[in-house]
Design a protein around this motif. Structure first.
Motif, PDB file in Angstrom:
ATOM      1  N   THR A 328       0.835  -1.200   0.000  1.00  0.00           N
ATOM      2  CA  THR A 328       0.000   0.000   0.000  1.00  0.00           C
ATOM      3  C   THR A 328       0.864   1.242   0.000  1.00  0.00           C
ATOM      4  O   THR A 328       2.067   1.185   0.286  1.00  0.00           O
ATOM      5  N   ARG A 356       6.422   3.446  -3.071  1.00  0.00           N
ATOM      6  CA  ARG A 356       5.313   3.245  -4.015  1.00  0.00           C
ATOM      7  C   ARG A 356       4.481   4.502  -4.209  1.00  0.00           C
ATOM      8  O   ARG A 356       3.722   4.589  -5.172  1.00  0.00           O
ATOM      9  N   ARG A 362       1.183   3.098 -11.404  1.00  0.00           N
ATOM     10  CA  ARG A 362       0.092   2.137 -11.424  1.00  0.00           C
ATOM     11  C   ARG A 362      -1.116   2.753 -12.133  1.00  0.00           C
ATOM     12  O   ARG A 362      -1.299   3.967 -12.128  1.00  0.00           O
ATOM     13  N   SER A 560     -10.540   1.272  -9.454  1.00  0.00           N
ATOM     14  CA  SER A 560     -10.067  -0.112  -9.359  1.00  0.00           C
ATOM     15  C   SER A 560      -9.745  -0.659 -10.734  1.00  0.00           C
ATOM     16  O   SER A 560     -10.353  -0.285 -11.740  1.00  0.00           O
ATOM     17  N   ASN A 563      -5.702  -5.170 -10.805  1.00  0.00           N
ATOM     18  CA  ASN A 563      -4.493  -5.244  -9.974  1.00  0.00           C
ATOM     19  C   ASN A 563      -4.333  -4.072  -9.005  1.00  0.00           C
ATOM     20  O   ASN A 563      -3.345  -4.036  -8.273  1.00  0.00           O
ATOM     21  N   ASP A 564      -5.260  -3.122  -9.031  1.00  0.00           N
ATOM     22  CA  ASP A 564      -5.086  -1.916  -8.230  1.00  0.00           C
ATOM     23  C   ASP A 564      -6.397  -1.490  -7.591  1.00  0.00           C
ATOM     24  O   ASP A 564      -7.469  -1.623  -8.190  1.00  0.00           O
ATOM     25  N   SER A 565      -6.289  -0.960  -6.391  1.00  0.00           N
ATOM     26  CA  SER A 565      -7.445  -0.385  -5.708  1.00  0.00           C
ATOM     27  C   SER A 565      -7.045   0.994  -5.190  1.00  0.00           C
ATOM     28  O   SER A 565      -6.018   1.136  -4.519  1.00  0.00           O
ATOM     29  N   TRP A 566      -7.849   2.009  -5.520  1.00  0.00           N
ATOM     30  CA  TRP A 566      -7.530   3.392  -5.172  1.00  0.00           C
ATOM     31  C   TRP A 566      -8.683   4.042  -4.410  1.00  0.00           C
ATOM     32  O   TRP A 566      -9.844   3.697  -4.596  1.00  0.00           O
ATOM     33  N   TRP A 579      -3.448   3.853  -2.221  1.00  0.00           N
ATOM     34  CA  TRP A 579      -3.382   2.798  -3.242  1.00  0.00           C
ATOM     35  C   TRP A 579      -3.076   1.479  -2.539  1.00  0.00           C
ATOM     36  O   TRP A 579      -2.300   1.438  -1.575  1.00  0.00           O
ATOM     37  N   GLY A 581      -2.252  -2.732  -3.634  1.00  0.00           N
ATOM     38  CA  GLY A 581      -2.017  -3.700  -4.701  1.00  0.00           C
ATOM     39  C   GLY A 581      -0.796  -4.537  -4.387  1.00  0.00           C
ATOM     40  O   GLY A 581      -0.166  -4.388  -3.336  1.00  0.00           O
TER      41      GLY A 581
END
Length: 688
Positions: A328, A356, A362, A560, A563-566, A579, A581
């Protein structure tokens, strides 16, 4: 007899004249030698007094959040006025009683030391003055060679010729080694007593003054009794030389010495990922050398808010399961100034220093739609503009290519929904339709205006955030909604002061109006709908599930990809991005992984702003608010079961009233109203 006597007298006189001539020549030679040394010292000028000093990093509240590391040494420079007189008196008493009377060399002490060494047939007594010791410290070399001794002597002369006694004493006290990596009296006071040098008592000062003779042998943390004996010896000398009265030295001997606890020996740095960015800024923005940053004795004042940073780290640790290998990042920024207030670049800095938040790129998913809908509002769309939501295949590239996006869970309205509802529900079909209607280059250019520097492509899927960007870019971009459309540049440093107290850098940048303030405000109001259940339709608003955690007005957008959640959102005071992932790009588990970002964000934004005013977004002069039926965007009537206050740029507000509920019979409407009442309300009605 007389002849012999005369000859002896003549011979003696010849030897005497020879001796006098040699003595004269030697004297002239010595005068010339000394003159040449002094001339050399004068020509050379003052020696450079720069010695490695610890660079200290300060948070926005003035607290220390980190220090530079160079060989485990701690070095701080403090002016003489900020050093306790007790330290000065104790040091002079034991190290150099005639410090103010000699010119760098104490010849009486040298002769006395020589006689003592001859008597003991070994070196038992030192004769170095404070000036000589300071000269030695400047070299940072303690090898016992004739070359070093000669250089040390020359340095001592240069010091005496070019600096006052106070300046020499200040330099000495700031460079002498006190053991355990502590160089200088400030570092020693901090290490041994958790104090500043100006606050040291007579007993503490005398104990510290005894350490340089044998830093490990006389360390009170290692050999307290030895250190105590040495302290009492120094106090006796102070009394004998009138540096302190007998009464004061007696009290100092019986003073309770409290050493700093082990956990206080080292400052625990806060926000290691943040500090890495600060150091990068010192190199890239100020063009400072890495060695100078580490040992230049700088005071770096940063934008870090300790409360917000601790809050960010707390919720990242609480929300994500400890045994998960998911990663994250979180950034929080003042939207008006661009000051980064908190930054988490990963779950564990010791395991991975990869940041990250600033280094990873991303796909932002639907968080990118905020720029799209701003562009739509700026180009004549309104929150009430209807767009059909149904499965659609889009053709582009002159009909040569096809693109068939899907809504989450393949849920659609199969009819028209408003632009405001499309944003709150994150309808992909409406987004792509809007994007293509505006033409692909519009979104690319709009994103650049928001400060997105990552490469973008003029493709239909850009509306759904398929091109990777950095989190710090997105945080800065969303801050422009919060500040009314002004330019903002994320930064970590407010000011840098050198070891002499000179300000060598200070952040100054005027904000420019980049966006249309009315369109920015209307889009912001649309983004508050992400947390407003009145906009629920074929699906629930994407902020549902955390809306109950929020006690203040917020705007934002979820995003989303596989592979990613925001989650990115803001208040008038703070913008925050989260973020979640996997570093390897492993697909997210929608059931658990997809909820982390929203929950971290909601808990963080609430606690970070705890105690601050609950501000609302201030409408611009050219907007108007009306109540509408959120299902169709038309003006609400008294018959509409749900209404929502919605803002429009003046002249674009709806004028048509909702007629979907006008045919309701009064009794039916009354029945519906009663059914919506709670049990307690119905009891009160019964008694009326």
């Amino acid at each position: 007899m007389e002849v012999i006597t005369d000859q002896r007298l003549k011979q003696t006189w010849r030897w005497l004249r020879l001796f006098m001539r040699l003595a004269l020549i030697f004297s002239i030679f010595m005068v010339l030698f000394l003159f040449s040394i002094f001339l050399y010292a004068k020509i050379q000028g003052p020696p450079t007094l720069l010695v490695p000093q610890t660079t200290v990093f300060y948070a926005s509240d003035g607290s220390v959040v980190g220090e530079s590391e160079h060989g485990g040494q701690n070095r701080y420079w403090v002016p003489l006025k900020d050093i306790s007189p007790n330290v000065i008196d104790a040091t002079i008493a034991i190290e150099d009683k005639r410090f103010y009377d000699h010119y760098g060399f104490d010849f009486k002490r040298i002769i006395a030391a020589g006689l003592a060494d001859i008597k003991a047939m070994s070196k038992v007594q030192g004769a170095s003055t404070i000036t000589q010791q300071y000269a030695r410290n400047l070299f940072l070399e303690h090898d016992k060679t004739w070359t070093r001794k000669i250089q040390e002597a020359l340095y001592a002369i240069r010091l005496e010729l070019n600096y006052t006694k106070e300046e020499i004493l200040e330099g000495y006290l700031n460079t002498i080694y006190y053991g355990h990596g502590a160089y200088g009296i400030e570092a020693a006071a901090d290490y041994y007593f958790d104090k500043h040098a100006k606050d040291l008592t007579l007993g503490e000062a005398a104990m510290l003054a005894g350490i340089p003779k044998g830093p490990s042998y006389y360390s009170p943390k290692v050999h307290f009794e030895r250190a105590k004996d040495r302290q009492e010896t120094i106090l006796d000398v102070m009394a004998a030389t009138n540096k302190a009265s007998g009464e004061r030295t007696f009290k100092a001997k019986h003073e309770r010495i409290i050493l700093a606890k082990p956990e206080e020996d080292k400052i625990e740095s806060l926000g290691p990922y943040f500090l890495d960015e600060v150091k990068k800024s010192l190199v890239n923005r100020l063009n400072l050398d890495q060695r100078f940053i580490e040992a230049g004795g700088l005071k770096v004042y940063t934008t870090l808010d300790p409360h917000m940073q601790k809050t960010a780290e707390k919720w990242v640790g609480r929300i994500i399961h400890e045994d998960s290998d998911i990663q994250t990042a979180l950034t929080a920024m003042d939207p008006k100034t661009g000051e980064v207030k908190a930054l988490v670049g990963g779950r564990d800095y010791e395991k991975s220093e990869f940041n990250r938040a600033t280094m990873a790129k991303r796909a932002p998913g639907s968080t990118f739609k905020a720029f799209l809908y701003y562009a739509a509002i700026e180009n004549g769309f309104t929150p009430s503009t209807p767009v059909r939501s149904e499965p659609t295949t889009f053709r582009y590239n002159d009909g040569k290519s096809e693109y068939s996006p899907h809504n989450y869970g393949n849920a659609y309205a199969y009819g028209d929904i408003t632009l405001a509802q499309a944003l709150a529900l994150s309808d992909n079909i409406v987004a792509v339709k809007t994007h293509l209607f505006l033409e692909e280059n519009t979104l690319v250019n709009t994103a650049k205006r928001f400060g997105i520097k990552s490469p973008l492509a003029k493709i239909p899927s850009l509306a759904l955030g398929t091109k990777p960007v950095r989190m710090i870019e997105m945080t800065g971009a969303y801050s422009m909604f919060a500040n009314g459309g002004k330019s903002v540049e994320p930064h970590y440093i407010t000011k840098v002061v050198d070891r002499e107290g000179n300000v060598i850098y200070e952040w100054k940048k005027e904000a420019e109006q980049v966006l249309d303030p009315d369109a920015a405000f209307v889009t912001t109001q649309m983004m508050t709908g992400v947390f407003d259940e009145s906009l629920n339709d074929y699906a629930r608003v994407t902020g549902s599930g955390v809306d109950h955690l929020l006690s203040r007005q917020v705007a934002g957008k979820t995003g989303s990809t596989p592979n990613d959640s925001w989650m990115i959102g803001f208040t008038p005071q703070l913008t925050a991005s989260v973020w979640v992932g996997y570093d390897e790009g492993k697909p997210l588990n929608e059931t658990n992984d997809g909820l982390y970002a929203k929950n971290i964000w909601a808990h963080f934004i609430e606690e970070a702003l705890e105690g601050q005013p609950k501000k609302k977004f201030k409408p611009t002069k050219n907007v108007i608010a009306v109540n509408v039926n959120p299902d169709n965007g038309k003006l609400a009537t008294e018959n509409c079961p749900v209404t929502r206050k919605t803002y429009y740029i003046k002249g674009t507000e709806p004028h048509e009233y909702c007629d979907e509920h006008s045919n309701k019979q009064p009794k039916a409407a009354e029945k519906e109203k009663k059914e919506k009442k709670g049990f307690i309300d119905r009891i009160f009605d019964w008694f009326k």
